[in-house]
Design an enzyme around this catalytic site. Structure first.
Site, short mmCIF file in Angstrom:
data_model
loop_
_atom_site.label_atom_id
_atom_site.label_comp_id
_atom_site.label_asym_id
_atom_site.label_seq_id
_atom_site.Cartn_x
_atom_site.Cartn_y
_atom_site.Cartn_z
N ASP A 130 -2.65 -1.18 10.28
CA ASP A 130 -2.69 -1.20 8.82
C ASP A 130 -3.39 -2.44 8.25
O ASP A 130 -3.66 -2.49 7.05
CB ASP A 130 -1.27 -1.13 8.24
CG ASP A 130 -0.71 0.28 8.20
OD1 ASP A 130 -1.48 1.23 8.42
OD2 ASP A 130 0.50 0.43 7.97
N LYS A 182 0.85 -1.20 0.00
CA LYS A 182 0.00 0.00 0.00
C LYS A 182 0.88 1.24 0.00
O LYS A 182 2.06 1.22 0.40
CB LYS A 182 -0.95 0.01 1.20
CG LYS A 182 -0.27 -0.01 2.59
CD LYS A 182 0.22 1.32 3.10
CE LYS A 182 0.85 1.21 4.49
NZ LYS A 182 1.60 2.44 4.87
#
Length: 283
Positions: free
Chosen positions: A144, A19
C-alpha cells in the site's frame, strides 16, 4: 505527481492521509503467494501528522512511538533507515508522530506514515531520488505504500503497485472503526476467499461495480464488522475498505453525512471526513 522538493522544511508538520479502497477484486495469485488485485484508491482528509527535526547523530529516533510496536519494526523507522541504506546518507533524524488514524483499520495509516517519511526525508536530506525510485522503495515496505507516494487517486493492479491516475467524485465520507483488529494475512489465506474474480474495466467500475472480494470472508470472521455495515447501510451504501476493519459510506452532502454520524457516534467509533483525489501531502 512530481515531487517539488523546495516546499519541504525542517520542523513543519506533514500529513500522512488515510486511503479508501472503493473497489477490491482478487483476480489471481502469484507462485510466491502474493495475490493479484484490481482496486481503486482514493484519499481522505483524515491524516496522521509527522514532524521531522535534524539531530546530531546518525540515528533515526521516533518520538511518540506506537505502543506495542518495536522501534525497529515501525514502518516510519524502516522507511528512514531504508533511505539511508539505499543512498549511503550518514545523518540522522528525529521524528514526531501525531497519530490519528486507527491501527488495523484498512485505512493504510502505517503505509501512509512510511510514504510521507520517504517523500519528506528525500527532500530534507537532499537525496534527489525520483518519484519512481521512491515508489520502488515503498513497495519494499508494503504493497500500500506506493499509492501514497504516487499522490493521486489511482486504479491499481498487480499487488497494488501498478498505478494509473483516476478521477472519482470527491464526497463526504463517514468511516466506522469497529472494536476489532483484522489480520490481513489470515483473510488472504482463507480457503473461502475468491481468488479468480473476472477483471473489470474502469468504465465498469464507474458504472457501479464496487465489489470487495474480501467482504464475505471478513464478515464471517468478524461479527462487529457485519453489524457496522448493517448500521451504516441504513444511511448510504456501506462498504469495507481493504480487509477492514473500517467500513465507510459516501454521501452527496455534508448534511447527510452529519445526520448519519449523529445517529451512529454513540454506538461506534466514527470519523467524518471528505474524500480527495489529490493527496493532502502534495496539496
Amino acid at each position: 505527481m512530481e515531487i517539488e522538493n523546495s516546499v519541504y522544511s525542517w520542523g513543519k508538520k506533514y500529513p500522512a492521509p488515510a486511503k479508501l479502497n472503493l473497489m477490491l477484486r482478487v483476480v489471481g495469485q502469484r507462485e510466491d503467494g502474493y495475490h493479484l488485485l484490481q482496486t481503486v484508491f482514493q484519499f481522505v482528509e483524515l491524516c496522521d501528522w509527522l514532524t521531522f527535526l535534524p539531530n546530531n547523530t546518525s540515528d533515526v529516533v521516533l518520538e511518540d512511538a506506537i505502543s506495542g510496536v518495536e522501534h525497529a519494526d515501525n514502518l516510519i523507522v524502516k522507511a528512514a533507515n531504508l533511505l539511508k541504506k539505499e543512498t549511503g546518507y550518514a545523518g540522522g533524524v528525529h521524528i514526531r508522530l501525531d497519530k490519528h488514524l486507527p491501527m488495523g483499520g484498512g485505512l493504510g495509516g502505517g503505509s501512509s506514515d512510511a510514504a510521507t517519511t520517504l517523500v519528506v526525508l528525500n527532500a530534507l536530506w537532499n537525496l534527489q531520488l525520483s518519484q519512481d525510485k521512491l515508489i520502488a522503495l515503498g513497495l519494499v515496505l508494503g504493497a500500500d505504500v506506493p499509492v501514497f507516494i504516487f499522490g493521486y487517486a489511482a486504479w491499481a493492479e498487480g499487488v497494488g503497485e501498478k498505478l494509473s491516475k483516476i478521477s472519482v467524485p470527491e464526497q463526504w465520507v463517514l468511516i466506522i472503526k469497529p472494536d476489532c483488529h483484522v489480520n490481513t494475512r489470515d483473510i488472504f489465506l482463507a480457503k473461502e476467499l475468491t481468488r479468480d474474480s473476472k477483471k473489470i474495466t474502469i468504465d465498469e467500475f464507474n458504472a457501479g461495480q464496487t465489489k470487495n472480494d474480501c467482504l464475505g470472508v471478513v464478515c464471517k470472521h468478524y461479527e462487529a464488522i457485519e453489524k457496522a455495515l448493517c448500521d451504516l447501510s441504513v444511511f448510504s451504501e456501506a462498504r469495507l475498505t481493504g480487509t477492514g476493519a473500517c467500513v465507510f459510506a459516501l454521501f452527496a452532502s455534508k448534511e447527510l453525512a452529519i445526520e448519519a454520524e449523529l445517529t451512529l457516534k454513540d454506538k461506534w467509533q466514527t470519523y467524518l471526513t471528505k474524500s480527495c483525489n489529490k493527496s493532502p501531502l502534495f496539496s
